[in-house]
Every structure is written in C-alpha cells, then in structure tokens.
Motif scaffolding. Structure first.
Motif, mmCIF file in Angstrom:
data_model
loop_
_atom_site.group_PDB
_atom_site.id
_atom_site.type_symbol
_atom_site.label_atom_id
_atom_site.label_comp_id
_atom_site.label_asym_id
_atom_site.label_seq_id
_atom_site.Cartn_x
_atom_site.Cartn_y
_atom_site.Cartn_z
ATOM 1 N N CYS A 42 1.010 -1.185 -0.036
ATOM 2 C CA CYS A 42 -0.150 -0.105 -0.084
ATOM 3 C C CYS A 42 0.740 1.142 0.007
ATOM 4 N N GLY A 43 0.373 2.359 0.100
ATOM 5 C CA GLY A 43 0.913 3.526 -0.014
ATOM 6 C C GLY A 43 1.690 3.775 1.368
ATOM 7 N N THR A 44 1.342 3.134 2.417
ATOM 8 C CA THR A 44 2.058 3.194 3.734
ATOM 9 C C THR A 44 2.707 2.121 4.113
ATOM 10 N N TYR A 45 3.759 2.024 3.372
ATOM 11 C CA TYR A 45 4.607 0.666 3.459
ATOM 12 C C TYR A 45 5.568 0.889 4.768
ATOM 13 N N GLN A 46 5.710 -0.167 5.588
ATOM 14 C CA GLN A 46 6.465 -0.128 6.930
ATOM 15 C C GLN A 46 7.425 -1.220 6.692
ATOM 16 N N PRO A 47 8.770 -0.973 6.827
ATOM 17 C CA PRO A 47 9.701 -1.969 6.607
ATOM 18 C C PRO A 47 9.452 -2.868 7.970
ATOM 19 N N TYR A 48 9.915 -4.144 7.433
ATOM 20 C CA TYR A 48 9.845 -5.203 8.599
ATOM 21 C C TYR A 48 10.645 -5.084 9.810
ATOM 22 N N TYR A 49 11.861 -4.414 9.465
ATOM 23 C CA TYR A 49 12.504 -4.088 10.758
ATOM 24 C C TYR A 49 11.633 -2.958 11.548
ATOM 25 N N ASP A 50 11.217 -1.969 11.177
ATOM 26 C CA ASP A 50 10.058 -1.058 11.807
ATOM 27 C C ASP A 50 9.176 -2.126 12.638
ATOM 28 N N ARG A 51 8.710 -2.838 11.900
ATOM 29 C CA ARG A 51 7.317 -3.584 12.311
ATOM 30 C C ARG A 51 7.973 -4.388 13.419
ATOM 31 N N TYR B 74 16.436 -20.999 2.772
ATOM 32 C CA TYR B 74 17.524 -20.671 2.016
ATOM 33 C C TYR B 74 17.301 -19.269 1.662
ATOM 34 N N PRO B 75 18.372 -18.619 1.662
ATOM 35 C CA PRO B 75 19.443 -18.688 2.449
ATOM 36 C C PRO B 75 19.351 -18.637 3.893
ATOM 37 N N GLN B 76 20.265 -19.352 4.341
ATOM 38 C CA GLN B 76 20.033 -19.406 6.001
ATOM 39 C C GLN B 76 19.907 -18.354 6.776
ATOM 40 N N ILE B 77 18.987 -18.025 7.265
ATOM 41 C CA ILE B 77 18.709 -16.573 8.275
ATOM 42 C C ILE B 77 19.622 -16.887 9.771
ATOM 43 N N LEU B 78 19.527 -18.185 10.185
ATOM 44 C CA LEU B 78 20.160 -18.676 11.477
ATOM 45 C C LEU B 78 21.239 -19.601 11.104
ATOM 46 N N THR B 79 22.623 -19.522 11.634
ATOM 47 C CA THR B 79 23.155 -20.656 11.485
ATOM 48 C C THR B 79 23.024 -21.774 12.409
ATOM 49 N N ASN B 80 23.596 -22.946 12.038
ATOM 50 C CA ASN B 80 23.218 -23.920 13.110
ATOM 51 C C ASN B 80 23.531 -23.518 14.525
ATOM 52 N N LYS B 81 24.636 -22.687 14.672
ATOM 53 C CA LYS B 81 25.276 -22.463 15.836
ATOM 54 C C LYS B 81 24.222 -21.457 16.573
ATOM 55 N N GLU B 82 23.619 -20.663 15.664
ATOM 56 C CA GLU B 82 22.897 -19.637 16.340
ATOM 57 C C GLU B 82 21.502 -20.043 16.597
ATOM 58 N N LEU C 168 17.884 -10.497 14.872
ATOM 59 C CA LEU C 168 17.177 -10.424 13.333
ATOM 60 C C LEU C 168 17.140 -9.142 13.129
ATOM 61 N N GLN C 169 17.009 -8.169 14.024
ATOM 62 C CA GLN C 169 16.910 -6.518 13.986
ATOM 63 C C GLN C 169 18.292 -6.381 13.206
ATOM 64 N N LYS C 170 19.447 -6.588 13.980
ATOM 65 C CA LYS C 170 20.727 -6.424 13.462
ATOM 66 C C LYS C 170 20.988 -6.927 12.310
ATOM 67 N N LYS C 171 20.390 -7.894 11.510
ATOM 68 C CA LYS C 171 20.724 -8.797 10.504
ATOM 69 C C LYS C 171 20.122 -7.865 9.233
ATOM 70 N N ASP D 157 15.731 -10.328 6.720
ATOM 71 C CA ASP D 157 15.580 -11.508 7.790
ATOM 72 C C ASP D 157 14.480 -11.264 8.881
ATOM 73 N N CYS D 158 14.100 -9.917 9.027
ATOM 74 C CA CYS D 158 13.092 -9.625 9.994
ATOM 75 C C CYS D 158 11.411 -10.194 9.105
ATOM 76 N N GLN D 159 11.560 -9.997 7.901
ATOM 77 C CA GLN D 159 10.493 -10.273 7.041
ATOM 78 C C GLN D 159 10.553 -12.061 6.966
ATOM 79 N N GLU D 160 11.593 -12.582 7.032
ATOM 80 C CA GLU D 160 11.523 -14.111 7.041
ATOM 81 C C GLU D 160 11.009 -14.668 8.413
ATOM 82 N N PHE D 161 11.200 -13.668 9.536
ATOM 83 C CA PHE D 161 10.615 -13.862 10.949
ATOM 84 C C PHE D 161 9.121 -13.802 10.900
#
Length: 186
Positions: free
Chosen positions: A3-12, A42-50, A72-75, A79-83
């Motif tokens: 929509c005209g009021t797009y809010q980035p996933y990070y902000d959400r 794919y591609p991995q958002i979190l590594t196996n260790k994380e 996720l916010q740092k990445k 990545d926030c969208q995948e969450f």
C-alpha cells in the motif's frame, strides 16, 4: 499487497517486540519451530550455532526470545521479513493480532474509503458519458443542419431519419419532429 503506507519489517519488529516478548504470547515449542524454520530457510537466516543458542532449554524463554529479535533486527529487513513469515506459518492467530498488523489494516481501510470518495463522481460509468456525449452531438448536428438560415439538402433528411432508429424513444421523437418541421417548411 503493498500500500502507500509501506512499513519496513525492521520497524514492524521494533513495534511488535514488546507484544511478542510479553509473558505467555509465544510458547517454547513455538519459538523452537520459528527458530528451526529460520535455520532451514534458503539462504539460512540463522546458522546452526545460532539456532542451537536460541533453542537452548537451559536459558529462560523470555531471554532467548529477546535475543532472537535483537539478532534479527541487526541482520536487516529481509531477515525480519522471514521471521514474520515463520510466525505466520506457525502461529497465524498470533500473527493476526500483532500491533503492526492492526495499524496497517486500519490505514488500508481508510485508503480504500478515500479511493471510493475520489471516484464517486464517476459512479455512472462510461456508458453514461457516451450517452450524454451522443445526445449533445446529435443536438449540435440538428442545430447546425436545421437552423432557419441554412438550407437542408434532401439527403441529410434521410440520414437523420434513419439515425433516429438507433436512439431511445424520446430522442427518436425529437429527431422525427424536426424532420417533419423541415419537410413542412420546404
């Protein structure tokens, strides 16, 4: 749908974090499912260790969830969208009640209402316009050829007579009355 009021996933995610971390919103099983989905995407958002770190049952669920959201916010936004996609896949009812979703739904409904107000003048559609234009053109045609100072050719009366067939009853009566008046004058 954007929509005209797009809010980035990070902000959400920043907006929804207090809601998600409040007690009882996300169960341990649900956090594990989301973490696994983020690990397998794919591609991995979190590594196996994380993923192991965020699924560690020794640390409290609340702390793991807060760390996961900060991570996720740092990445970044993708990545926030995948969450959000993982949350929707695993807990649709919770996803629907997110504060950022409620805000977007109300802004979307006001946009739809504003769009309807914009087009209220065009509610009658293109056929109404064509009908009005045809009547105006027909009247201009009649005024031009049937004015008292202009001489009407015999062939034009036939054209006007046959064109009256395609119009409605009222317009047809007007055209035929003009034809009768001009034939009386001649």
């Amino acid at each position: 749908m954007l929509c005209g009021t797009y809010q980035p996933y990070y902000d959400r995610l920043v907006q929804d974090a207090p809601f998600l971390t409040s007690d009882g919103r996300l169960s341990e099983q649900l956090v594990d499912k989301i973490t696994l989905q983020l690990n397998r995407v794919y591609p991995q958002i979190l590594t196996n260790k994380e993923a192991e770190k965020f699924r560690n049952p020794k640390s409290p669920l609340q702390a793991r969830l807060v760390e996961l959201l900060r991570h996720l916010q740092k990445k970044g936004d993708r990545d926030c969208q995948e969450f959000y996609r993982a949350l929707q896949n695993n807990a649709d009812q919770l996803y629907i009640t997110l504060p950022s979703r409620k805000k977007r739904e109300t802004s979307d409904s006001t946009e739809v209402h504003n769009d309807q107000e914009k087009y209220i003048l065009n509610a009658r559609g293109p056929m109404f316009f064509l009908a009005c234009f045809s009547v105006a053109a027909g009247l201009a045609f009649l005024m031009h050829f049937y004015s008292p100072d202009a001489k009407v050719a015999v062939g034009t009366r036939k054209v006007v007579g046959f064109s009256a067939i395609g119009f409605g009853r009222h317009v047809r009566n007007i055209l035929l009355s003009y034809m009768e008046d001009t034939s009386r004058k001649n």
